[in-house]
Design an enzyme around this catalytic site. Structure first.
Site, PDB file in Angstrom:
ATOM      1  N   CYS A 123     -20.081 -39.964   3.702  1.00 49.81           N
ATOM      2  CA  CYS A 123     -21.413 -40.186   2.972  1.00 49.81           C
ATOM      3  C   CYS A 123     -21.790 -41.359   1.777  1.00 49.81           C
ATOM      4  CB  CYS A 123     -21.646 -39.013   2.236  1.00 49.81           C
ATOM      5  SG  CYS A 123     -20.388 -38.849   0.497  1.00 49.81           S
ATOM      6  N   CYS A 150     -24.360 -30.877  -0.549  1.00 52.19           N
ATOM      7  CA  CYS A 150     -24.797 -31.995  -0.173  1.00 52.19           C
ATOM      8  C   CYS A 150     -25.170 -31.991   1.799  1.00 52.19           C
ATOM      9  CB  CYS A 150     -24.010 -32.951  -0.327  1.00 52.19           C
ATOM     10  SG  CYS A 150     -23.962 -34.226   0.245  1.00 52.19           S
ATOM     11  N   THR A 205     -20.777 -29.849  -4.136  1.00 57.56           N
ATOM     12  CA  THR A 205     -20.980 -30.388  -3.319  1.00 57.56           C
ATOM     13  C   THR A 205     -20.453 -30.182  -2.002  1.00 57.56           C
ATOM     14  OG1 THR A 205     -19.956 -32.397  -3.523  1.00 57.56           O
ATOM     15  CG2 THR A 205     -22.490 -32.388  -4.540  1.00 57.56           C
ATOM     16  N   HIS A 232     -16.263 -38.668  -7.715  1.00 58.87           N
ATOM     17  CA  HIS A 232     -16.265 -37.610  -7.858  1.00 58.87           C
ATOM     18  C   HIS A 232     -16.426 -36.987  -9.524  1.00 58.87           C
ATOM     19  CE1 HIS A 232     -13.284 -37.626  -4.636  1.00 58.87           C
ATOM     20  NE2 HIS A 232     -14.027 -36.948  -3.758  1.00 58.87           N
ATOM     21  N   SER A 255      -8.433 -34.210   0.964  1.00 64.01           N
ATOM     22  CA  SER A 255     -10.300 -34.009   1.015  1.00 64.01           C
ATOM     23  C   SER A 255     -10.694 -32.865   1.039  1.00 64.01           C
ATOM     24  CB  SER A 255     -10.374 -35.170   2.251  1.00 64.01           C
ATOM     25  OG  SER A 255     -11.981 -34.791   2.452  1.00 64.01           O
ATOM     26  N   SER A 256     -11.064 -32.038   0.542  1.00 65.23           N
ATOM     27  CA  SER A 256     -12.085 -30.542   0.386  1.00 65.23           C
ATOM     28  C   SER A 256     -13.118 -30.554   1.957  1.00 65.23           C
ATOM     29  CB  SER A 256     -12.634 -30.267  -0.832  1.00 65.23           C
ATOM     30  OG  SER A 256     -13.594 -29.363  -0.632  1.00 65.23           O
ATOM     31  N   ASN A 257     -13.943 -31.624   2.128  1.00 74.26           N
ATOM     32  CA  ASN A 257     -14.790 -31.084   3.103  1.00 74.26           C
ATOM     33  C   ASN A 257     -13.631 -32.067   4.203  1.00 74.26           C
ATOM     34  OD1 ASN A 257     -15.917 -34.330   4.062  1.00 74.26           O
ATOM     35  ND2 ASN A 257     -14.705 -34.756   2.034  1.00 74.26           N
ATOM     36  N   GLU A 296     -14.195 -32.832  -9.167  1.00 77.31           N
ATOM     37  CA  GLU A 296     -15.343 -32.921  -8.725  1.00 77.31           C
ATOM     38  C   GLU A 296     -15.627 -31.475  -9.451  1.00 77.31           C
ATOM     39  OE1 GLU A 296     -17.641 -33.020  -5.218  1.00 77.31           O
ATOM     40  OE2 GLU A 296     -19.086 -31.190  -5.918  1.00 77.31           O
ATOM     41  N   HIS A 328      -9.858 -28.957  -8.334  1.00 79.66           N
ATOM     42  CA  HIS A 328     -11.114 -30.101  -7.786  1.00 79.66           C
ATOM     43  C   HIS A 328     -11.508 -30.814  -9.092  1.00 79.66           C
ATOM     44  CE1 HIS A 328     -13.323 -32.606  -5.392  1.00 79.66           C
ATOM     45  NE2 HIS A 328     -12.578 -32.594  -3.798  1.00 79.66           N
TER      46      HIS A 328
END
Lengths: 279, 279
Positions: B12, B188, B160, B70, B216-218, B122, B120
């Site tokens: 991203c 996001c 996000t 983050h 990685s969360s996403n 972030e 997390h």
């Protein structure tokens, strides 16, 4: 036949307050119906000579003018204040709040979304406080939001008598459409309480009578709640509309009333139901 | 076997920006992993001598320190800025936004609700910007809101990388609990785009490979979207984890990648899948 009143019904704080104000000002006039109940308006006329006017010209014939519970538009209030001798604002404080929010938020650059009926006087009044009419939208359903030029930040208010669930749906729909959504919970608790009590009562009776003005938004909602629970429910304004056949072979009659219905009307209705069901 | 990439995948804007910053500062160090991808971290070390440190003491051994995408807590950033020679903030601008919102809203007296994972980095960072820690709550589900002392006004932000639908549910739940709810859409778009494209691709393939850091969360969310669509989906970090048997008798393989996965890793994975499925 057993007759049971809902645990919560009838006059809310704003209506009680407006009636008190009217009684304290005999020989005055209200601009538009002070509450949505013709019988109570008749009583105020008979006992306190409180008149009802619906135009600025007629309003100016009175020394004292009372602004009804639902409020009026900002422009009209300004005209009346300028021209009338004395203007007393009986707008329900729970209606004044969204008026003030809409004025402040529109000044701060927020697009205004109002969840309500655009033809209802409360909403005409609330919407009139926006300083940017082209960025003020009135919707009853989230489907009406599609294609609206909402911009990046939106302030959302609700008509005081609306159902919370629908308001939540509209808010949820807006959350992902804009960068910032400011939701003000302007739905009145009194409305919830009457609605919850009506819902509870409607579940256990076999006939239901809902008392309130035919153009009263909150009474119509009570009636719609009953309709979803049982076939035999009736929306009346006073005991004269009751019909004997409604109670034939019925065992349990529920009674509730909208926020504009005075206790003396509710008592008359209950007495008349007793009479019709026992004779 | 046909191999098809999702319409949107991988890096991203915030990650691209952070990598650029790291490449522009050879011999620097990042505080915590700059992105959730070990192979990319190894590449930056090998090609640019960009180190990875995880304590303030170690950070101080470097002249230039880079804050990861983050973000980090406000307190830690302050310490590093005071003690380090040069601090470059590569925090993704989409993460800086909720940090700033939380700081401003908590100063303005709003209770803060953060939709995200409290473990997390972030979210640790975002929450640290609240000036009132006792009135800052981190939740993943609306059920966690029950009983919280929310007060009358709440500001809501989201991690996000979270799913919008759940965010809408949490917002809807708050609407009727407080007098004012201010919802900031901090999810996001890049995450949506990768998620939508993954969802679309997962529907039409018989095996799916999701590339991205295991923490990685996403990427985990992309994997969970695939899992809801088909049985055979695998979350890997690089081509070395691929297994020949995954592609046996398969006709159509989908490939997607989390926001921290560089293109060179995706290419290696696609090449390796080709090799395994054709041999």
């Amino acid at each position: 036949m057993k007759i049971e009143l809902a645990k919560s019904y009838g006059f809310c704080y704003g209506v009680k307050r407006a009636i008190d104000i009217a009684e304290e000002h005999p020989n005055s006039a209200t601009f538009g119906p002070i509450i949505h109940n013709q019988d109570e308006i008749d009583r105020l006329k008979k006992d306190y000579n409180v008149d009802l006017v619906d135009s600025v010209d007629k309003a100016l014939e009175h020394d004292t003018l009372i602004i009804r519970t639902h409020g009026i538009t900002k422009e009209r209030l300004k005209t009346l204040k300028k021209d009338s001798k004395k203007v007393i604002n009986a707008t329900c404080p729970y209606v004044t709040t969204p008026q003030q929010i809409v004025e402040k938020m529109s000044k701060d650059g927020y697009t205004i979304v109002i969840f309500g009926d655009k033809n209802h006087p409360e909403i005409e009044g609330v919407a009139s406080y926006s300083v940017d009419k082209e960025r003020t939208f009135i919707v009853l359903d989230e489907s009406e939001l599609v294609g609206l030029p909402l911009g990046v930040k939106v302030a959302l208010v609700a008509q005081t008598t609306r159902k919370p669930q629908k308001y939540q749906e509209i808010a949820a729909s807006l959350v992902v459409r804009v960068a910032e959504l400011r939701v003000f919970n302007t739905i009145c608790n009194a409305t919830f309480e009457n609605q919850d009590a009506t819902d509870e009562l409607a579940k256990k009776v076999d006939v239901m009578v809902v008392i309130g003005g035919k153009n009263s938004s909150n009474t119509k909602q009570l009636h719609s709640i009953c309709k979803s629970k049982l076939e035999d429910c009736y929306h009346i304004e006073n005991e004269r509309e009751l019909k004997k056949e409604w109670f034939k072979d019925k065992k349990h009659c529920g009674v509730t009333a909208g926020a504009s219905t005075p206790d003396w009307i509710i008592s008359s209705v209950v007495e008349k139901i007793k009479e019709l069901s026992s004779s």
